[in-house]
Design an enzyme around this catalytic site. Structure first.
Site, mmCIF file in Angstrom:
data_model
loop_
_atom_site.group_PDB
_atom_site.id
_atom_site.type_symbol
_atom_site.label_atom_id
_atom_site.label_comp_id
_atom_site.label_asym_id
_atom_site.label_seq_id
_atom_site.Cartn_x
_atom_site.Cartn_y
_atom_site.Cartn_z
ATOM 1 N N GLY A 160 0.829 -1.189 0.000
ATOM 2 C CA GLY A 160 0.000 0.000 0.000
ATOM 3 C C GLY A 160 0.868 1.246 0.000
ATOM 4 O O GLY A 160 1.973 1.244 -0.560
ATOM 5 N N ILE A 162 2.647 2.755 2.393
ATOM 6 C CA ILE A 162 3.953 2.624 3.049
ATOM 7 C C ILE A 162 4.849 1.681 2.264
ATOM 8 O O ILE A 162 6.025 1.974 2.014
ATOM 9 C CB ILE A 162 3.795 2.158 4.503
ATOM 10 C CG1 ILE A 162 2.983 3.168 5.311
ATOM 11 C CG2 ILE A 162 5.163 1.955 5.149
ATOM 12 C CD1 ILE A 162 2.619 2.700 6.715
ATOM 13 N N ALA A 242 5.482 -2.925 10.342
ATOM 14 C CA ALA A 242 4.026 -3.075 10.283
ATOM 15 C C ALA A 242 3.478 -3.245 11.693
ATOM 16 O O ALA A 242 3.276 -2.256 12.412
ATOM 17 C CB ALA A 242 3.668 -4.265 9.394
ATOM 18 N N ARG A 243 3.263 -4.481 12.115
ATOM 19 C CA ARG A 243 2.869 -4.811 13.481
ATOM 20 C C ARG A 243 3.665 -6.029 13.907
ATOM 21 O O ARG A 243 3.888 -6.950 13.107
ATOM 22 C CB ARG A 243 1.364 -5.088 13.584
ATOM 23 C CG ARG A 243 0.493 -3.851 13.359
ATOM 24 C CD ARG A 243 0.630 -2.846 14.505
ATOM 25 N NE ARG A 243 -0.211 -1.663 14.292
ATOM 26 C CZ ARG A 243 0.193 -0.540 13.732
ATOM 27 N NH1 ARG A 243 1.453 -0.447 13.302
ATOM 28 N NH2 ARG A 243 -0.625 0.484 13.594
ATOM 29 N N GLU A 272 4.515 -5.757 22.391
ATOM 30 C CA GLU A 272 5.029 -4.407 22.626
ATOM 31 C C GLU A 272 4.410 -3.774 23.874
ATOM 32 O O GLU A 272 3.202 -3.909 24.095
ATOM 33 C CB GLU A 272 4.683 -3.572 21.387
ATOM 34 C CG GLU A 272 5.409 -2.269 21.254
ATOM 35 C CD GLU A 272 5.198 -1.641 19.879
ATOM 36 O OE1 GLU A 272 4.849 -0.459 19.824
ATOM 37 O OE2 GLU A 272 5.379 -2.350 18.871
ATOM 38 N N HIS A 290 9.499 1.563 18.091
ATOM 39 C CA HIS A 290 8.303 1.979 17.349
ATOM 40 C C HIS A 290 8.377 3.463 16.978
ATOM 41 O O HIS A 290 7.569 4.281 17.402
ATOM 42 C CB HIS A 290 7.032 1.700 18.161
ATOM 43 C CG HIS A 290 5.809 1.563 17.292
ATOM 44 N ND1 HIS A 290 4.768 0.737 17.601
ATOM 45 C CD2 HIS A 290 5.463 2.167 16.110
ATOM 46 C CE1 HIS A 290 3.828 0.817 16.671
ATOM 47 N NE2 HIS A 290 4.228 1.685 15.750
ATOM 48 N N GLY A 292 8.272 4.532 13.734
ATOM 49 C CA GLY A 292 7.868 4.643 12.336
ATOM 50 C C GLY A 292 7.414 6.019 11.887
ATOM 51 O O GLY A 292 7.922 6.561 10.911
#
Length: 323
Positions: A160, A162, A242-243, A272, A290, A292
């Site tokens: 997508g 990102i 991502a996750r 996390e 994290h 990002g």
């Protein structure tokens, strides 16, 4: 006439401009101001009686949360592109609008993903740790050699905004771009980048780097599982912005420790903020907290979009970025 005064709760610190905008619109704004994010009971107390809540990824928005807020709650505005922390069905059943902040953080997150790629392939984290530890070193032609990414193939799981932004950065450094058919890249970007789609298992087994940019859903949880990690090309790399739960971290740590994988760059974690202990002692993994979308410009834009969503819903208008 504008909307009547509403009670708006913000569960963690956001850029002050967003708070100012809400207050200037005549609303009562309660902002969590603790040194640490609120615990669960503190969060539930904070949102009690709220008409609107601005949430972050660490806030679990479920039946308990919605009960604590009360029946007057109209919108949950997640200050993030993802929304896996929110029970969408529960919100929908109560008529609560859920919004996110897409379209404003893809470049910042792609910067981090590409930075992780350079850090792990060129062993930058290892080099800095060596210097800071005061260990002896001197220049030699065989000292701390990494790998060039030029001429290598990156496989995107999630292409997508990102993922496509990551692909543009990789293409500029001479990489070949591939993506999983299950999470395709849209035209015209795919054509411009000469990107090739292929089945996920073929992608994982055939690329030098696998970079994850997919949302976390039941389908993508552990999408990079032990079987797929074992099938990856020996010496290849994993990047995840991502996750965390998109990867089986235990299997990843084992593959890194055994040398099957060349390295990994991680900005997100399965549990996390806890990091799998087996990852912490490995030199061939780069670990970030994290970061990002963590630029002033991006977080400001995210806050502004969340505020736009809140003000629209409170005024009876459609939200600009409803989920």
């Amino acid at each position: 006439m504008g909307a009547p005064m509403a009670r708006i709760c913000i569960t963690d610190a956001i850029p002050e401009a967003a708070v100012t905008t809400l207050r200037a619109a005549g609303h009562e704004v309660a902002v969590w101001d603790g040194d640490l994010p609120p615990g669960r009971s503190e969060l539930l107390d904070l949102v009690a009686g709220a008409d609107a809540v601005l949430t972050v990824l660490s806030d679990g928005v479920d039946e308990e949360f919605l009960d604590a807020a009360g029946p007057q709650l109209r919108i949950v505005a997640n200050v993030a592109a993802g929304y896996n922390n929110i029970d969408l069905a529960a919100c929908r059943a109560r008529g609560v609008v859920v919004t996110n902040t897409p379209g404003v953080l893809f470049d910042a997150t792609a910067d981090i993903a590409f930075g992780l790629l350079l850090m792990v392939t060129r062993r930058l984290g290892e080099g800095e740790r060596l210097i800071r530890a005061g260990r002896p070193w001197r220049y030699r032609t065989t000292f701390m050699l990494g790998h060039s990414i030029e001429g290598k193939t990156i496989g995107l799981i999630g292409a997508g905004q990102i993922g496509t932004a990551m692909a543009r950065r990789c293409k500029a450094f001479g990489m070949t771009i591939a993506y999983a058919d299950e999470h395709p890249m849209r035209e015209p970007a795919a054509g411009e980048l000469a990107a090739t789609g292929m089945p996920l298992d073929e992608l994982v087994a055939g690329c030098d780097v696998i970079s994850l940019h997919c949302p976390l859903t039941e389908e993508t949880r552990h999408i990079l599982n032990a079987e797929r990690i074992a099938a990856m090309r020996p010496g290849s790399y994993v990047i995840n912005t991502a996750r965390g739960a998109c990867i089986d971290e235990e299997a990843l740590a084992a593959a890194l420790a055994s040398g099957h994988l060349g390295g990994a760059g991680l900005d997100v974690y399965e549990n996390e903020p806890q990091v799998h202990p087996a990852l912490l002692g490995l030199e061939n993994v780069v670990l970030l907290p994290h970061l990002g979308s963590a630029t002033i410009e991006t977080r400001t834009a995210m806050g502004d979009l969340a505020v736009e969503n809140v003000l629209a819903v409170l005024a009876g208008r459609p939200a600009p970025s409803a989920v």
